[in-house]
Motif scaffolding. Structure first.
Motif, PDB file in Angstrom:
ATOM      1  N   ILE A  91       0.836  -1.201   0.000  1.00 51.73           N
ATOM      2  CA  ILE A  91       0.000   0.000   0.000  1.00 51.73           C
ATOM      3  C   ILE A  91       0.874   1.256   0.000  1.00 51.73           C
ATOM      4  O   ILE A  91       0.667   2.185  -0.789  1.00 51.73           O
ATOM      5  CB  ILE A  91      -0.944   0.000   1.222  1.00 51.73           C
ATOM      6  N   SER A  92       1.874   1.293   0.866  1.00 43.63           N
ATOM      7  CA  SER A  92       2.761   2.466   0.941  1.00 43.63           C
ATOM      8  C   SER A  92       3.467   2.701  -0.388  1.00 43.63           C
ATOM      9  O   SER A  92       3.558   3.841  -0.872  1.00 43.63           O
ATOM     10  CB  SER A  92       3.794   2.279   2.053  1.00 43.63           C
ATOM     11  N   HIS A  93       3.970   1.623  -0.990  1.00 41.42           N
ATOM     12  CA  HIS A  93       4.663   1.743  -2.277  1.00 41.42           C
ATOM     13  C   HIS A  93       3.718   2.270  -3.354  1.00 41.42           C
ATOM     14  O   HIS A  93       4.095   3.133  -4.152  1.00 41.42           O
ATOM     15  CB  HIS A  93       5.218   0.377  -2.690  1.00 41.42           C
ATOM     16  N   THR A  94       2.480   1.788  -3.361  1.00 38.10           N
ATOM     17  CA  THR A  94       1.515   2.211  -4.375  1.00 38.10           C
ATOM     18  C   THR A  94       1.188   3.691  -4.242  1.00 38.10           C
ATOM     19  O   THR A  94       1.064   4.406  -5.239  1.00 38.10           O
ATOM     20  CB  THR A  94       0.220   1.371  -4.276  1.00 38.10           C
ATOM     21  N   PHE A  95       1.052   4.174  -3.019  1.00 40.46           N
ATOM     22  CA  PHE A  95       0.747   5.588  -2.825  1.00 40.46           C
ATOM     23  C   PHE A  95       1.887   6.487  -3.286  1.00 40.46           C
ATOM     24  O   PHE A  95       1.648   7.628  -3.689  1.00 40.46           O
ATOM     25  CB  PHE A  95       0.403   5.874  -1.356  1.00 40.46           C
ATOM     26  N   HIS A  96       3.111   5.972  -3.246  1.00 37.88           N
ATOM     27  CA  HIS A  96       4.237   6.777  -3.708  1.00 37.88           C
ATOM     28  C   HIS A  96       4.227   6.958  -5.223  1.00 37.88           C
ATOM     29  O   HIS A  96       4.943   7.808  -5.752  1.00 37.88           O
ATOM     30  CB  HIS A  96       5.566   6.139  -3.281  1.00 37.88           C
ATOM     31  N   GLN A  97       3.420   6.148  -5.929  1.00 37.65           N
ATOM     32  CA  GLN A  97       3.396   6.202  -7.387  1.00 37.65           C
ATOM     33  C   GLN A  97       2.366   7.197  -7.933  1.00 37.65           C
ATOM     34  O   GLN A  97       2.335   7.433  -9.134  1.00 37.65           O
ATOM     35  CB  GLN A  97       3.087   4.806  -7.975  1.00 37.65           C
ATOM     36  N   VAL A  98       1.489   7.721  -7.083  1.00 36.37           N
ATOM     37  CA  VAL A  98       0.420   8.605  -7.579  1.00 36.37           C
ATOM     38  C   VAL A  98       0.749  10.065  -7.300  1.00 36.37           C
ATOM     39  O   VAL A  98       1.604  10.379  -6.484  1.00 36.37           O
ATOM     40  CB  VAL A  98      -0.950   8.243  -6.947  1.00 36.37           C
ATOM     41  N   GLU A  99       0.008  10.930  -7.994  1.00 31.06           N
ATOM     42  CA  GLU A  99       0.190  12.365  -7.800  1.00 31.06           C
ATOM     43  C   GLU A  99      -0.141  12.752  -6.358  1.00 31.06           C
ATOM     44  O   GLU A  99      -1.000  12.139  -5.728  1.00 31.06           O
ATOM     45  CB  GLU A  99      -0.731  13.149  -8.739  1.00 31.06           C
ATOM     46  N   LYS A 100       0.526  13.782  -5.892  1.00 31.13           N
ATOM     47  CA  LYS A 100       0.316  14.232  -4.515  1.00 31.13           C
ATOM     48  C   LYS A 100      -0.849  15.214  -4.457  1.00 31.13           C
ATOM     49  O   LYS A 100      -0.680  16.412  -4.223  1.00 31.13           O
ATOM     50  CB  LYS A 100       1.595  14.854  -3.959  1.00 31.13           C
ATOM     51  N   GLU A 101      -2.048  14.686  -4.689  1.00 33.41           N
ATOM     52  CA  GLU A 101      -3.250  15.512  -4.568  1.00 33.41           C
ATOM     53  C   GLU A 101      -4.411  14.645  -4.089  1.00 33.41           C
ATOM     54  O   GLU A 101      -4.448  13.437  -4.285  1.00 33.41           O
ATOM     55  CB  GLU A 101      -3.569  16.234  -5.880  1.00 33.41           C
ATOM     56  N   VAL A 102      -5.345  15.287  -3.394  1.00 41.25           N
ATOM     57  CA  VAL A 102      -6.365  14.580  -2.624  1.00 41.25           C
ATOM     58  C   VAL A 102      -7.217  13.653  -3.496  1.00 41.25           C
ATOM     59  O   VAL A 102      -7.491  12.512  -3.114  1.00 41.25           O
ATOM     60  CB  VAL A 102      -7.256  15.584  -1.860  1.00 41.25           C
ATOM     61  N   GLU A 103      -7.654  14.125  -4.642  1.00 41.13           N
ATOM     62  CA  GLU A 103      -8.512  13.311  -5.510  1.00 41.13           C
ATOM     63  C   GLU A 103      -7.829  12.001  -5.888  1.00 41.13           C
ATOM     64  O   GLU A 103      -8.448  10.930  -5.879  1.00 41.13           O
ATOM     65  CB  GLU A 103      -8.863  14.103  -6.773  1.00 41.13           C
ATOM     66  N   ALA A 104      -6.538  12.053  -6.205  1.00 34.08           N
ATOM     67  CA  ALA A 104      -5.795  10.843  -6.571  1.00 34.08           C
ATOM     68  C   ALA A 104      -5.681   9.901  -5.379  1.00 34.08           C
ATOM     69  O   ALA A 104      -5.787   8.671  -5.524  1.00 34.08           O
ATOM     70  CB  ALA A 104      -4.408  11.219  -7.089  1.00 34.08           C
ATOM     71  N   TRP A 105      -5.465  10.455  -4.175  1.00 38.57           N
ATOM     72  CA  TRP A 105      -5.359   9.612  -2.979  1.00 38.57           C
ATOM     73  C   TRP A 105      -6.667   8.860  -2.715  1.00 38.57           C
ATOM     74  O   TRP A 105      -6.663   7.669  -2.403  1.00 38.57           O
ATOM     75  CB  TRP A 105      -5.014  10.472  -1.763  1.00 38.57           C
ATOM     76  N   VAL A 106      -7.784   9.578  -2.820  1.00 42.48           N
ATOM     77  CA  VAL A 106      -9.085   8.967  -2.528  1.00 42.48           C
ATOM     78  C   VAL A 106      -9.428   7.900  -3.566  1.00 42.48           C
ATOM     79  O   VAL A 106      -9.908   6.817  -3.232  1.00 42.48           O
ATOM     80  CB  VAL A 106     -10.182  10.058  -2.468  1.00 42.48           C
ATOM     81  N   SER A 107      -9.167   8.189  -4.835  1.00 43.00           N
ATOM     82  CA  SER A 107      -9.433   7.226  -5.901  1.00 43.00           C
ATOM     83  C   SER A 107      -8.608   5.956  -5.711  1.00 43.00           C
ATOM     84  O   SER A 107      -9.121   4.831  -5.838  1.00 43.00           O
ATOM     85  CB  SER A 107      -9.121   7.856  -7.259  1.00 43.00           C
ATOM     86  N   LEU A 108      -7.331   6.126  -5.379  1.00 40.79           N
ATOM     87  CA  LEU A 108      -6.459   4.965  -5.161  1.00 40.79           C
ATOM     88  C   LEU A 108      -6.914   4.172  -3.945  1.00 40.79           C
ATOM     89  O   LEU A 108      -6.910   2.931  -3.958  1.00 40.79           O
ATOM     90  CB  LEU A 108      -5.008   5.425  -4.974  1.00 40.79           C
ATOM     91  N   THR A 109      -7.322   4.854  -2.880  1.00 42.76           N
ATOM     92  CA  THR A 109      -7.801   4.165  -1.674  1.00 42.76           C
ATOM     93  C   THR A 109      -8.992   3.269  -1.991  1.00 42.76           C
ATOM     94  O   THR A 109      -9.050   2.113  -1.564  1.00 42.76           O
ATOM     95  CB  THR A 109      -8.194   5.179  -0.592  1.00 42.76           C
ATOM     96  N   ALA A 110      -9.960   3.786  -2.759  1.00 50.46           N
ATOM     97  CA  ALA A 110     -11.140   2.996  -3.119  1.00 50.46           C
ATOM     98  C   ALA A 110     -10.746   1.772  -3.926  1.00 50.46           C
ATOM     99  O   ALA A 110     -11.240   0.658  -3.693  1.00 50.46           O
ATOM    100  CB  ALA A 110     -12.127   3.857  -3.901  1.00 50.46           C
ATOM    101  N   SER A 111      -9.822   1.944  -4.864  1.00 51.48           N
ATOM    102  CA  SER A 111      -9.382   0.828  -5.706  1.00 51.48           C
ATOM    103  C   SER A 111      -8.664  -0.246  -4.887  1.00 51.48           C
ATOM    104  O   SER A 111      -8.941  -1.450  -5.011  1.00 51.48           O
ATOM    105  CB  SER A 111      -8.466   1.363  -6.809  1.00 51.48           C
ATOM    106  N   LEU A 112      -7.743   0.182  -4.032  1.00 45.21           N
ATOM    107  CA  LEU A 112      -6.999  -0.775  -3.194  1.00 45.21           C
ATOM    108  C   LEU A 112      -7.926  -1.485  -2.212  1.00 45.21           C
ATOM    109  O   LEU A 112      -7.835  -2.704  -2.016  1.00 45.21           O
ATOM    110  CB  LEU A 112      -5.902  -0.046  -2.419  1.00 45.21           C
TER     111      LEU A 112
END
Length: 353
Positions: A91-112
């Protein structure tokens, strides 16, 4: 009353039913569970558990399946649990691959979350309890018009045109911007209105628009959440016929799923709950999801900004994995928001009923 022996039998039935989705007979418990009593004793214990509402026997000659009350006992008996290290690292590694903005974080969280729990994930965007001014700038557009650009906590940027009765110059606007920033940075709209700072007519006009912008942001309804994992839900035998699934999908289409799955206690103004809540079957207030369980947690910063992360699935969901997954991802989002706001976040896991 649950005894250590009947509790062991109940927990075994629940774990077996979560895995196999078929009624569990007494012989299977005698053959496979580490419970050193006769099949007859196991049958007696199961009959008592059924009488007390912990188990259901779908057919007279069949084994038993858990009732909502049984799942509640099971969830309450789960010891403090954490997500396996390898999943945390992934999970930590995957979050390092996305843009540093809230919308991207929330979208990735739902997918994971959907992929890790094999159920429907619901993640709302964070919303400020009361927005605070971070910075404002007023820029001349025409002789009597200017653009006010307002930056709020959480990197929210808003802008609005202001009309003046007389021409204004950029130096005047810049001076007003500097004075308002010095007086109001870090304040909410109500705190700004309470300030007794004496202002020029230009500054008063700018303050009026600033307060309107902040109030409009505070009054916004929660945006539609990110939803992922319908395909996983369709693979569950409980939803194979489609009727139960249709009710959930209709709620999602009507933009009502988030309101339905969140307990009222989590929606009270100013409340920020650290911990995971589990709502099982008919504990849900709304009939449309009474054949489901919801594992839900708030994330964010107490008293400042928060969102919701949840899993919706059959009551037969693997709680011992779903609970720590929801908690861990809520902690990751809280830490990311903390970095955005320049603040530390609490990160102590615990499960709430």
């Amino acid at each position: 009353m649950i005894t250590p022996r009947s509790g062991s039998i109940l927990n075994y039935i629940i774990r077996r039913y979560i895995t196999d989705a078929v009624p569990v007979p007494s012989q299977a418990i005698a053959d496979n569970a580490d419970i050193k009593v006769s099949p007859a004793t196991i049958r007696n214990e199961m009959a008592q558990l059924e009488k007390e509402g912990y188990l259901i026997r779908p057919h007279t000659s069949a084994g038993c399946i858990p009732a909502d009350k049984g799942y509640r006992y099971y969830v309450e008996s789960i010891e403090r649990i954490t997500l396996p290290r390898e999943e945390q690292y992934m999970i930590s590694h995957t979050f390092h691959q996305v843009e540093k903005e809230v919308e991207a974080w929330v979208s990735l969280t739902a997918s994971l979350l959907a992929r890790l729990t094999q159920n429907v994930a619901v993640v709302s965007l964070p919303k400020s309890n009361e927005s605070k001014l971070k910075h404002l700038e007023i820029m001349a557009v025409q002789d009597t018009r200017a653009l006010i650009v307002v930056v709020l906590d959480g990197a929210v940027v808003k802008q609005k045109l202001i009309s003046f009765d007389t021409p204004v110059s950029q130096p005047e606007l810049s001076a007003a911007s500097a004075r308002l920033n010095a007086a109001y940075t870090g304040l909410t709209s109500s705190q700004i209105l309470k300030s007794n700072l004496e202002l020029s007519p230009l500054e008063k006009k700018a303050r009026e628009h600033l307060v309107e912008i902040i109030k409009a942001e505070d009054s916004k309804e929660l945006q539609e959440p990110h939803l992922e994992g319908w395909q996983f839900m369709l693979n569950q035998p409980e939803f194979a016929q489609g009727g139960n699934m249709r009710s959930l999908m209709e709620l999602a289409e009507q933009r009502g799923l988030l309101k339905v799955i969140i307990p009222a206690s989590l929606n009270e103004p100013g409340v920020h709950v650290h911990g995971v809540h589990v709502i099982i079957g008919k504990e849900n207030q709304y009939k449309a999801i009474q054949n489901c369980s919801v594992v839900v947690c708030h994330y964010g910063l107490p008293e400042e900004v928060s969102g919701t992360i949840a899993v919706v699935g059959p009551t037969r969901m693997p709680y011992s994995h779903t609970i720590p997954t929801v908690f861990y991802l809520s902690s990751v989002l809280s830490q990311l928001l903390g970095g955005l706001y320049g603040k530390d976040t609490p990160n102590e896991p615990r499960k709430s009923s």
